[in-house]
Design a protein around this motif. Structure first.
Motif, PDB file in Angstrom:
ATOM      1  N   HIS A  34      -4.996  -2.053   6.854  1.00  0.00           N
ATOM      2  CA  HIS A  34      -4.451  -2.333   5.339  1.00  0.00           C
ATOM      3  C   HIS A  34      -5.408  -3.378   4.729  1.00  0.00           C
ATOM      4  CE1 HIS A  34      -2.460  -6.210   5.526  1.00  0.00           C
ATOM      5  NE2 HIS A  34      -1.955  -5.895   6.793  1.00  0.00           N
ATOM      6  N   SER A  53      -3.062  -4.046  10.232  1.00  0.00           N
ATOM      7  CA  SER A  53      -2.514  -2.663   9.871  1.00  0.00           C
ATOM      8  C   SER A  53      -1.313  -2.732   9.541  1.00  0.00           C
ATOM      9  CB  SER A  53      -2.361  -1.830  11.210  1.00  0.00           C
ATOM     10  OG  SER A  53      -1.507  -2.315  12.029  1.00  0.00           O
ATOM     11  N   LYS A  54      -0.642  -1.717   8.687  1.00  0.00           N
ATOM     12  CA  LYS A  54       0.584  -1.761   7.895  1.00  0.00           C
ATOM     13  C   LYS A  54       1.630  -1.798   9.138  1.00  0.00           C
ATOM     14  CE  LYS A  54      -0.303   0.154   3.562  1.00  0.00           C
ATOM     15  NZ  LYS A  54       0.256   1.191   2.517  1.00  0.00           N
ATOM     16  N   LEU A  57       1.839  -5.221  10.267  1.00  0.00           N
ATOM     17  CA  LEU A  57       2.464  -5.960   8.967  1.00  0.00           C
ATOM     18  C   LEU A  57       4.028  -5.927   9.252  1.00  0.00           C
ATOM     19  CD1 LEU A  57       2.218  -7.816   6.512  1.00  0.00           C
ATOM     20  CD2 LEU A  57       1.780  -5.652   5.252  1.00  0.00           C
ATOM     21  N   PRO A  75       6.023 -10.131   2.214  1.00  0.00           N
ATOM     22  CA  PRO A  75       4.656  -9.295   2.626  1.00  0.00           C
ATOM     23  C   PRO A  75       3.389  -9.975   2.249  1.00  0.00           C
ATOM     24  CG  PRO A  75       6.443  -7.692   2.120  1.00  0.00           C
ATOM     25  CD  PRO A  75       6.887  -9.138   1.454  1.00  0.00           C
ATOM     26  N   THR A  79       0.422 -10.852   4.333  1.00  0.00           N
ATOM     27  CA  THR A  79      -1.192 -10.333   4.305  1.00  0.00           C
ATOM     28  C   THR A  79      -2.056 -11.493   4.148  1.00  0.00           C
ATOM     29  OG1 THR A  79      -0.824  -9.853   1.946  1.00  0.00           O
ATOM     30  CG2 THR A  79      -0.262  -8.240   3.412  1.00  0.00           C
ATOM     31  N   ASP A 152      -5.996   2.539   4.946  1.00  0.00           N
ATOM     32  CA  ASP A 152      -4.730   2.667   4.131  1.00  0.00           C
ATOM     33  C   ASP A 152      -5.135   2.732   2.729  1.00  0.00           C
ATOM     34  OD1 ASP A 152      -3.180   3.011   6.178  1.00  0.00           O
ATOM     35  OD2 ASP A 152      -2.591   1.190   6.423  1.00  0.00           O
TER      36      ASP A 152
END
Length: 180
Positions: A34, A53-54, A57, A75, A79, A152
């Motif tokens: 991501h 990556s998601k 995360l 979130p 990130t 993504d």
């Protein structure tokens, strides 16, 4: 002491980063990401390439919820905190990085930590280094190298110095994209 020339710093950072990304993409062909970022400690001449990556995360969010008894970080906080990313500083584990970057790192650190260095010129040089790192990221984006990884929808990029506010970093990168 004279400031290290920024042009060779930018060129070497770009060259080494491209090689690091190529190696990383070859080793992580089945993962989806991501975000990609350059996490900096500019005063020390440290530039850490990072992917997340998601899935990683989501794991970080769950760990924070467990650790803080349900008070998970947002979130957006996760990130932008590249230190928590799954592949934080992956370039440091690659054989080509240290020999290629160490002379530049040492020159930057020596200049910025010199006892005679005044705060204003040091801060100006750090900002110039951060602009270099942003130009490197823009060049990486334009090279198509990031497309060698699976991205993504909503994939983002970031360049951020230690202790910097996310909005400042985002604004700098946006400005550098316009200037480049």
């Amino acid at each position: 002491m004279q400031a290290p020339d920024l042009l060779p710093i930018e060129e070497q950072l770009f060259t080494l980063s491209m090689e690091s990304l190529r190696l990383f993409a070859d080793q992580h062909q089945d993962e989806r990401f991501h975000g990609f970022g350059i996490d900096c400690d500019a005063e020390m001449g440290i530039f850490l390439l990072s992917f997340d990556s998601k899935a990683a995360l989501a794991d970080s969010a769950r760990e924070d919820a467990d650790r803080f008894h349900g008070g998970a970080a947002r979130p957006s906080q996760l990130t932008s905190n590249m230190g928590d990313w799954k592949y934080h500083g992956f370039n440091l584990d690659q054989a080509h990085w240290d020999p290629g970057w160490e002379p530049f790192r040492e020159a930057i650190e020596a200049y910025l930590t010199d006892e005679a260095m005044e705060e204003e010129p040091a801060n100006l040089y750090i900002e110039q280094l951060m602009r270099c790192a942003c130009r490197v990221l823009v060049r990486i984006e334009r090279s198509g190298m990031l497309e060698c990884t699976k991205m993504d929808p909503g994939f983002t990029t970031l360049v951020m110095d230690h202790g910097e506010v996310h909005q400042e970093a985002t604004l700098r990168l946006k400005t550098m994209r316009i200037e480049s």
